[in-house]
Write an enzyme that holds these catalytic residues in place. Sequence first.
Site, mmCIF file in Angstrom:
data_model
loop_
_atom_site.group_PDB
_atom_site.id
_atom_site.type_symbol
_atom_site.label_atom_id
_atom_site.label_comp_id
_atom_site.label_asym_id
_atom_site.label_seq_id
_atom_site.Cartn_x
_atom_site.Cartn_y
_atom_site.Cartn_z
ATOM 1 N N ASP A 250 0.841 -1.203 0.000
ATOM 2 C CA ASP A 250 0.000 0.000 0.000
ATOM 3 C C ASP A 250 0.868 1.241 0.000
ATOM 4 O OD1 ASP A 250 0.771 -0.601 2.914
ATOM 5 O OD2 ASP A 250 0.154 1.508 2.924
ATOM 6 N N GLY B 242 5.260 -0.411 5.621
ATOM 7 C CA GLY B 242 4.198 -0.634 4.648
ATOM 8 C C GLY B 242 4.764 -0.831 3.257
ATOM 9 N N GLU B 243 4.004 -0.448 2.230
ATOM 10 C CA GLU B 243 4.351 -0.561 0.800
ATOM 11 C C GLU B 243 4.622 -2.009 0.372
ATOM 12 O OE1 GLU B 243 9.118 0.608 0.266
ATOM 13 O OE2 GLU B 243 7.700 2.244 0.396
ATOM 14 N N GLY B 244 4.291 -2.968 1.242
ATOM 15 C CA GLY B 244 4.528 -4.376 0.930
ATOM 16 C C GLY B 244 5.910 -4.845 1.324
#
Lengths: 345, 345
Positions: free
Chosen positions: B157, B311-313
Site C-alpha cells: 500500500d 508498509g508498501e509491501g
Amino acid sequence: MQRAAARQNTLTKPNGSLGRLESLAIGLAGMQGYEGPQIHLPYIIVIAGDHGITRQGVSAYPAEVTPQMVLNYLRGGAAVNVLARHAGAQMIVADFGVAVDMPAYPALVSQKIAYGTRDFSVEPAMTEAQAEQAIAQGISLANRAIDEGADLIVLGDMGIGNTTASAAMIAALTGKPAADVTGRGTGVDNVTWKRKVALIEQALITYQLHLPPYDLHSETENIPFGLNLLRHVGGFEIGGLCGVVLGAASRRVPVLVDGVITGAAALLATMLVTNARYYLIAAHLSVEPGHRAALAHLGLTPLLDLELRLGEGSGAALAIPLVVAACKVLNEMATFSEAGVSNNG
Amino acid sequence: MQRAAARQNTLTKPNGSLGRLESLAIGLAGMQGYEGPQIHLPYIIVIAGDHGITRQGVSAYPAEVTPQMVLNYLRGGAAVNVLARHAGAQMIVADFGVAVDMPAYPALVSQKIAYGTRDFSVEPAMTEAQAEQAIAQGISLANRAIDEGADLIVLGDMGIGNTTASAAMIAALTGKPAADVTGRGTGVDNVTWKRKVALIEQALITYQLHLPPYDLHSETENIPFGLNLLRHVGGFEIGGLCGVVLGAASRRVPVLVDGVITGAAALLATMLVTNARYYLIAAHLSVEPGHRAALAHLGLTPLLDLELRLGEGSGAALAIPLVVAACKVLNEMATFSEAGVSNNG
C-alpha cells in the site's frame, strides 16, 4: 557503523521504519568494516560427530543416524541442502568424529578425531589434545571457506546425542540448572528427559564445571575453563563449530548461529575470545530451551521464531535471505534527494 | 492437506522439527489444492491512494509524498523494489486515488477513482459506488496478475494518512477502542496521536460503525456493514487491496499480508467473504498496534517480527523467501527410505 546508520536515515522511508533490518545492516557494516556491507557467498559449514553419552539412551534416534544423515547431506537430500540451494549458499560437510568409517566422498571433509566421544557419564568425553584439535580444525575450515570467498559463515551440526552435550555446556556457561536448559532433542519422552537432566547435573558436579556466579557475568575470557568444559562434556562437532566462530571472527566475517548446538559452540567461543561475540547473528529461536538461555547470555535477539528444532544449520540457512536483504536495502534504496521525495525534517 | 502432512512425516527429519515451515507448506497445499504446493512467480501489488483526513494533520509527512513514492516504486528505488528483486517477485503499481495527476508511466496502472478520499471528519470518505469500484478494480488486478502466472499475491500500500483510515476500520471490525489500535504511522508525536485517536472515535460514533459484540465474533458475512465501513472511513487503496484478496482467494491463490493497511484490507475482505481467510498468510507483525489486533481477529500468526512499520509491501516481500522455502522443503527433501536413514518408528 556510524556512516551506515547515517545512510539509513537518508533512504526513502521514515527513520527506523525497517526496524531490525536496519540495525542488522548497521551491525554487518561494523563486522565487515565497511559502510556498505555485502553478502555474496554464504558458506554453510556442517560438522558431524558422535557422542558416547548415547549409550545411556538419551536420544529418540539410534547413533547410526549420524553417518546416514552425513551421506544425506552429501547427496543433497536433507533440509539444509534444500535451504542452501534456495539461499544460494555453498556447503562444507565435515566428519570430526562420526563413530564409523564413512565411505569416500570427494565432497566430505574427513578429519575424524576419534570414533565418537567417550560416554561422559563414565569418563571425560575427550582428551585435552582432542579438544584443542577440534577447535583448530574448525578454525582451519573457516579459513578455507573464507579463502574460497565466503563472506557469511553459517553454522550447522549433526550428531545424535549432541543436544545432551550442548545442554551440559550451556548449563555450565550460563549457570542455569540442567532442567532449565535441557530439551527433548529429536523427541524423547518424559522418562528419558529426566535421565538426560540427571546425567548432565551429575557430570557438572563430578567434573566441577560450575563457574562461580561472578565469572558467569564477567566478560573475562577463561580459556582453561572453556577447554576443560569442552573436554569433559562437549563433542568434536561442538569444538569444531567453536573453532569456526573463532576463525570467522578473526577474519571479520559474520557468523549466523543456528540452534542449540551451534549456540553452545558460539557461547564457548566467546568464553575463549570475548570479542568473538561481535561477529555473531542469531538466525532463529529454537524450541530447545537451552537455545534461549545461550542467546540471552550472548545478548543476541533471533531473527526468526518458527518453532524449529532440526539443527544441521537449517534454521540458519532459512535466515540467510534476511541477512542478504538487510544489506541490499542499505545499498540499493534511493535516498530522499535522489528520488525527489519530501522528507519530514 | 492430509497428503502433504503425510509426506512431511516421511522426510528425513524428526516429525514436526521444521515447526511452522511444515504447517505453512501444509496450508499452502490446501490453498493450491495440491499436495506439492509450489511458488514460482510472486506478484507484489502496490495500490496507492490519498486521504482527505490528512487535512486534520494526522501524519508526519505531507500528502505530496504519496505521488513521490509512487514514482519511486516505478523507478525501482524504494524498499519494496529492492526486496522484490531480492525475492524474484514481479511488481504491479496502481493509482486508485492519488490526489494529483501522475506522469504517464507505462508500468503504472492508472485507475484513479478520485483525487483522494474526502476528509472523513467532515463527510464520508467516498460514495458507495466508489467503494464498490475500488473493490472491483482490486479483483481485476488480482485476476490480471494470476492470468500472467502469479501463484502468490503479495499486498502493498501507499497513502499518506492511511494508518488513520486503517485504524478506524480495525477498531470497527474488532470492537477495540481506537486508542488500542491506533499507532504513530510514519512517526507522529503524542499530541498528533491523541488527535488521530479522537478523530477515529468521533467518526465511528457519527457514522454508527460499531458492530454489536455478537457480530464481531460471528463468522457471518455482513456485506452491507463492510461496504458501509469502507465508504465512511476507508480509502481507495484499502478497498482495492480488499478486492485483491477476494480475487486471489476466488482463484485459490495464497495472499501474503503486509502491515496494518493490508491487514485492515484483509479483515474487510473476510467481512465480505468469510472463506477468504483461508487464503491469507501473515508475513510479519508490524509495530502498528492495529496490526496485532487485525491478525489476532483473523487468527493469523505472523512469520516475522522485525519491528517493521514501513508498509508498501516491504514486510510481505521480505517473507516471500520463507514461503517459497516451505514449499521447497516439502517437495525436495529426501524421504527416510530414499536416503536410507533409520526412522524412530
